[in-house]
Write an enzyme that holds these catalytic residues in place. Structure first.
Site, short mmCIF file in Angstrom:
data_model
loop_
_atom_site.label_atom_id
_atom_site.label_comp_id
_atom_site.label_asym_id
_atom_site.label_seq_id
_atom_site.Cartn_x
_atom_site.Cartn_y
_atom_site.Cartn_z
N HIS A 223 1.85 46.42 44.62
CA HIS A 223 2.25 46.65 46.00
C HIS A 223 2.35 48.15 46.27
O HIS A 223 2.23 48.59 47.42
CB HIS A 223 3.60 46.00 46.30
CG HIS A 223 3.54 44.50 46.38
ND1 HIS A 223 3.60 43.71 45.27
CD2 HIS A 223 3.41 43.67 47.44
CE1 HIS A 223 3.53 42.43 45.64
NE2 HIS A 223 3.41 42.39 46.94
N ASP A 297 -6.17 39.60 47.24
CA ASP A 297 -4.74 39.78 47.42
C ASP A 297 -4.55 40.58 48.72
O ASP A 297 -5.52 41.11 49.28
CB ASP A 297 -4.13 40.51 46.22
CG ASP A 297 -2.63 40.23 46.06
OD1 ASP A 297 -2.00 39.76 47.02
OD2 ASP A 297 -2.09 40.49 44.97
#
Length: 972
Positions: A223, A297
């Protein structure tokens, strides 16, 4: 040897070919599927096709501006897919229907719900994290979890759930996977992932294997930056890729590609694997043969977003071989760039069609060819079902892992030898754990601001339970001990027997340098209410420990290890449906409670219901008195009145009968020789227990101690302070001469027997049983029953003389006595005769809460066995639970009350079996057990408040009306 090698090669080739030919998007009616896809493809513009590549994030907790943005994405840019993020299910359903109505083609709705819809949505169900599920041996339970989540998704209009995580978490320091993984064993991860997938896809909701090619051995979070996996292809092939092969073979519909840097797969270290053709096309599609939907993702994650512009990243992802772009950051720019790339021939329309066709096939597979709006009615109820909690309980019960049990401490067996303290470590609450521990026996919570003070307070205890409680908000929360906590833990363990129960990740235990001084170690994985409650029940042997570690704790405890325990047949605590009772039906007790309180039948009361050894309803209502200053709690204790007969005298008489100290055939003169020349000499124990001994109902002994002129308590017998021979406490500031006990027995000896044979309920026989038991065992009745029954049973809130043990505030008052003791009776027995014996009698004097009454009744129901100990022989229970004078119209067994023989008598609801038994008490108490239905029912109240003239509870048969409700609640 050659033939064997040839055979192995052939098998390998066959397996590869099979994996390459599996099309998880193909439906059974594939002809209709192809026609539907072709009909749509033939009409689509380039812009509409490009729109199908995007899955844009939508929120149900944002403002109109966000809704307008999503509307524009659908109507102007033809976005074909949405992933809903935070919000509520009700608002998501409304928006889902709105957005679907705006779209020319049905939208594929995605969701990131690894442990349930609760991962994103408020007021939805939360199941355990994967690490917890990884501890379960029975994979069918994980499949059931997948089924439940599939039903939830289907109900809310979700078509693809981005789960399961199939990363093999071999790095304990992994900051982003950790609890989201099923563990460190590739086989366990694969088996759990397949089971989950089968359950989810059973309901037409597509599963998604993530994060390809494996995020389990990373030390950074994608992230925020691009994690590096510097392993060779052989290592990746043997561990990281293993679960993907297995889930692909099992037919999982989609895969999520991760943002990772893996030099052995992609030479460009800066290029995320999600954008690498070598990884997505060559490895995933060609080598592994995956034909399902390939989705990136989230493209807002720094692991990808730092690589180039949003549009360039999106194009690169498609060129690499992905079919769908998850959370693209610039749809307009990406659309323009893709169209330009097609014109420039750097991206062909055939390549675009390839992915669009797969997306449409997936939509058909999901049932979107027959799209229907989400039904809003009963949505919340359908997403929070009783069967979800039942499964959740089963998952937690099967996960909690006992990894060390030196001295076989767990489960606790001999409670009469235990003095237990609880110490909390960690930064989260352990209330549910402590509350459940206390249901089984006395457990003291010990705290102090410094270690020396704590150790000093712990000196009297021979067993310390240490609960390590960490936040259960989400799986990324810190699970580690503070240095101070590690020091305290080891020092307590060095001095005391310790059970350490960690309500967090098993990785927390890696901080412990030694387990030598820790006798027992439990991993409960999460600090949820259920984990705390079930773990406490495992400690006391109500539930078996079954879990196996999903990860290793250094070299001390290896993955797959766990110690199974046995069941001690103690009460469990759960929900009604776990015992095949209807919670909705039992809720009618709550309705009746309002009537009891409104009509002032009692200021407050407790009700407990157990079935099949499981307490499923235990509530307190109202207040201690009509002043409404203190609400009744489940831990508060009531004057049990005549329940004393079956909860104190009777179990001792049963044991004495087995010891041949008080045989049923014995007469009164046999057990009390002083009665040899009385009119009761030949009355048998059996007759007295059956209330067939011609004894009068009672004798008002207290009236004989009043002054004949003033009608006040005579100073001949009483003093207001304890002095010399006036040392028997009757109530507060009222003491009777110790010699008066002789007068009581003299009156019993001399009172006339009833002339007429037949049934007559009488207290007098229990005065005699008290005397006989004390003489036979040479110990006061209260000490005797505590030693032989209550202490080993763990009934620490069942006692005579409660003021010696409990603070007055937890004892519910009985009556405002204006005829004898002239005070509010609180902690002093209501029964006058029992009071004159100092509060300890065979017929009255016992105090308890409903929970401890249930323990004794459950022991009876289990034929004298409870908590790993036999108190009474099975045949003795049967002997006493029998009517010996039924031909004389006596409904009673020996000590036990039994269902009425005369329909006009309301001893019970008339709905229980003939094998059932129990008793009622004058103060408004009642308990009953039925071997046929396996139900234990306890009702405790102070209906004699403010005075015993308050008979509404009795007149309206409230206690038996509740019994009928319980019987009607049976659903098996």
């Amino acid at each position: 040897m050659k033939n064997k090698l040839l055979l192995l090669c052939l098998v390998a080739i066959v397996n590869i070919l099979q994996s390459q030919t599996i099309d998880p998007l193909r439906t059974k009616d594939f002809e209709a599927q192809d026609i539907w896809v072709d009909s749509i493809m033939s009409k689509m513009t380039i812009d509409e096709k490009i729109g199908q590549l995007f899955m844009v994030q939508a929120y149900s907790n944002l403002d109109q501006k966000h809704e307008d943005f999503i509307t524009e994405m659908i109507t102007k840019y033809h976005v074909g897919n949405l992933i809903f993020m935070q919000g509520t299910p009700e608002k998501q359903a409304v928006l889902n229907n709105k957005y679907q109505a705006l779209s020319k083609l049905p939208l594929m709705i995605g969701f990131d719900g690894e442990w349930g819809l609760d991962m994103r949505l408020q007021n939805t169900y939360r199941f355990p994290w994967n690490m917890t599920l990884g501890a379960i041996k029975n994979d069918s339970l994980v499949k059931q979890f997948g089924e439940h989540l599939g039903e939830h998704c289907k109900r809310l209009g979700i078509h693809i759930n981005f789960a399961p995580v199939v990363d093999v978490n071999v790095n304990p320091e992994n900051p982003i996977i950790g609890n989201r993984s099923f563990g460190e064993s590739k086989e366990n991860v694969s088996n759990k992932a397949i089971a989950f997938t089968q359950g989810l896809q059973k309901f037409g909701v597509m599963a998604n294997a993530k994060h390809f090619p494996g995020h389990g051995d990373t030390a950074s979070d994608s992230h925020y930056k691009l994690p590096l996996l510097n392993f060779d292809k052989a290592r990746l092939d043997s561990i990281e890729l293993y679960p993907y092969r297995k889930t692909f073979d099992a037919g999982i519909g989609s895969v999520m590609t991760a943002h990772l840097s893996i030099p052995s797969l992609e030479a460009n270290a800066k290029l995320p694997t999600s954008l690498s053709k070598n990884v997505i096309t060559d490895l995933l599609q060609n080598e592994l043969g995956f034909n399902g939907l390939i989705i990136t993702d989230a493209l807002n994650m720094k692991g990808a977003a730092n690589y180039a512009t949003s549009a360039e990243i999106d194009l690169a992802a498609i060129q690499a071989g992905n079919d769908m772009l998850l959370i693209p950051q610039d749809v307009p720019a990406t659309t323009r760039l893709i169209k330009q790339s097609i014109l420039l021939k750097t991206l062909t329309e055939e390549r675009l069609d390839f992915s669009v066709r797969k997306i449409l096939k997936a939509k058909y597979w999901m049932g979107l060819y027959n799209y229907k709006p989400v039904v809003l009615e009963n949505l919340n109820e359908d997403l929070n079902r009783v069967k979800d909690e039942l499964l959740h309980r089963e998952l937690v019960e099967n996960s909690i892992t006992l990894v060390k049990n030196e001295k076989q401490t767990i489960p606790f067996a001999n409670l009469d030898h235990q003095k237990i303290a609880y110490v909390k470590l960690g930064d989260d609450l352990g209330y549910h754990f402590v509350n459940m521990l206390k249901k089984y026996t006395k457990v003291d919570v010990i705290t102090d601001s410094n270690l020396d003070g704590l150790l000093k307070k712990l000196k009297p205890y021979n067993q310390v339970i240490i609960g390590f409680h960490k936040s259960n908000d989400h799986p990324w929360k810190s699970y580690k001990f503070k240095q101070k906590e590690l020091v305290w833990l080891q020092e307590i363990a060095r001095q005391k027997n310790v059970i350490l129960d960690v309500f967090t990740s098993p990785y927390s235990l890696l901080q412990l340098k030694s387990f030598t001084n820790i006798e027992s170690l439990i991993v409960s994985y999460q600090n949820s209410k259920l984990a705390q409650e079930i773990s406490a029940q495992i400690i006391f042997g109500a539930i078996k420990a079954k879990g196996k570690l999903p990860v290793s704790i250094g070299n001390e405890f290896k993955a797959g290890f766990g110690i199974d325990t046995y069941d001690l047949s103690r009460l469990q605590y759960t929900i009604p449906e776990a015992a095949q009772l209807s919670a909705k039906q039992l809720a009618k007790i709550d309705t009746i409670s309002k009537t009891i309180l409104k009509k002032k039948m009692a200021p407050g009361f407790q009700v407990l219901v157990a079935r099949k050894g499981k307490v499923v309803y235990n509530k307190s209502f109202g207040y201690h008195t009509d002043e409404k200053k203190r609400e009744v709690k489940n831990s508060d204790i009531y004057d049990l009145a005549s329940l004393t007969k079956i909860l104190a005298s009777l179990p001792l008489i049963m044991q004495a009968e087995e010891d041949e100290k008080i045989p049923l055939s014995a007469s009164i003169q046999d057990i009390l020789p002083s009665f040899a020349k009385t009119n009761k000499a030949s009355v048998t124990v059996k007759a007295i227990l059956s209330h067939f001994g011609k004894l009068p109902a009672w004798i008002p002994f207290y009236l004989k101690t009043k002054d004949s002129i003033t009608h006040e308590n005579s100073t001949k017998f009483y003093r207001t302070t304890k002095t010399g021979r006036y040392n028997v406490k009757v109530a507060e500031n009222l003491f009777i001469t110790s010699s008066y006990k002789d007068s009581i027995y003299k009156y019993i000896k001399e009172v006339d027997q009833r002339e007429k044979e037949g049934y007559k309920y009488s207290d007098l026989g229990y005065y005699l049983f008290k005397e006989a038991l004390e003489k036979k065992y040479n110990k006061p009745l209260d000490e005797l029953v505590n030693q032989k029954i209550y202490s080993p049973l763990g009934a620490d809130r069942m006692t005579y003389l409660p003021l010696k043990k409990f603070h007055k505030s937890v004892i519910v008052p009985s009556e405002k006595d204006d005829y004898f003791r002239n005070q509010l009776l609180q902690g002093n027995v209501h029964d006058m005769g029992a009071a004159m014996l100092g509060g300890v009698a065979g017929h009255a004097g016992l105090f308890a809460n409903a929970n401890d009454v249930a323990k004794v009744m459950q022991m009876y129901l289990q034929k004298g066995f409870y908590g790993g100990r036999r108190y009474i022989k099975s045949e003795t229970i049967d002997k006493f639970n029998h009517r010996y004078y039924q031909d004389k119209k006596v409904r009673r067994g020996l000590g036990f009350d039994k269902p009425q023989l005369n329909p006009d008598v309301k001893a019970t609801c008339g709905c229980v079996s003939d094998e059932s038994f129990g008793h009622s008490g004058f103060t408004g108490t009642f308990t009953w057990a039925d071997p046929e239905s396996e139900i234990v029912y306890v009702f405790l109240s102070n209906r004699v408040y403010p005075t015993m003239k308050n008979r509404g509870l009795v007149k309206e048969n409230i206690r038996t009306e509740i019994q009928q409700i319980i019987q009607d609640a049976i659903i098996d």
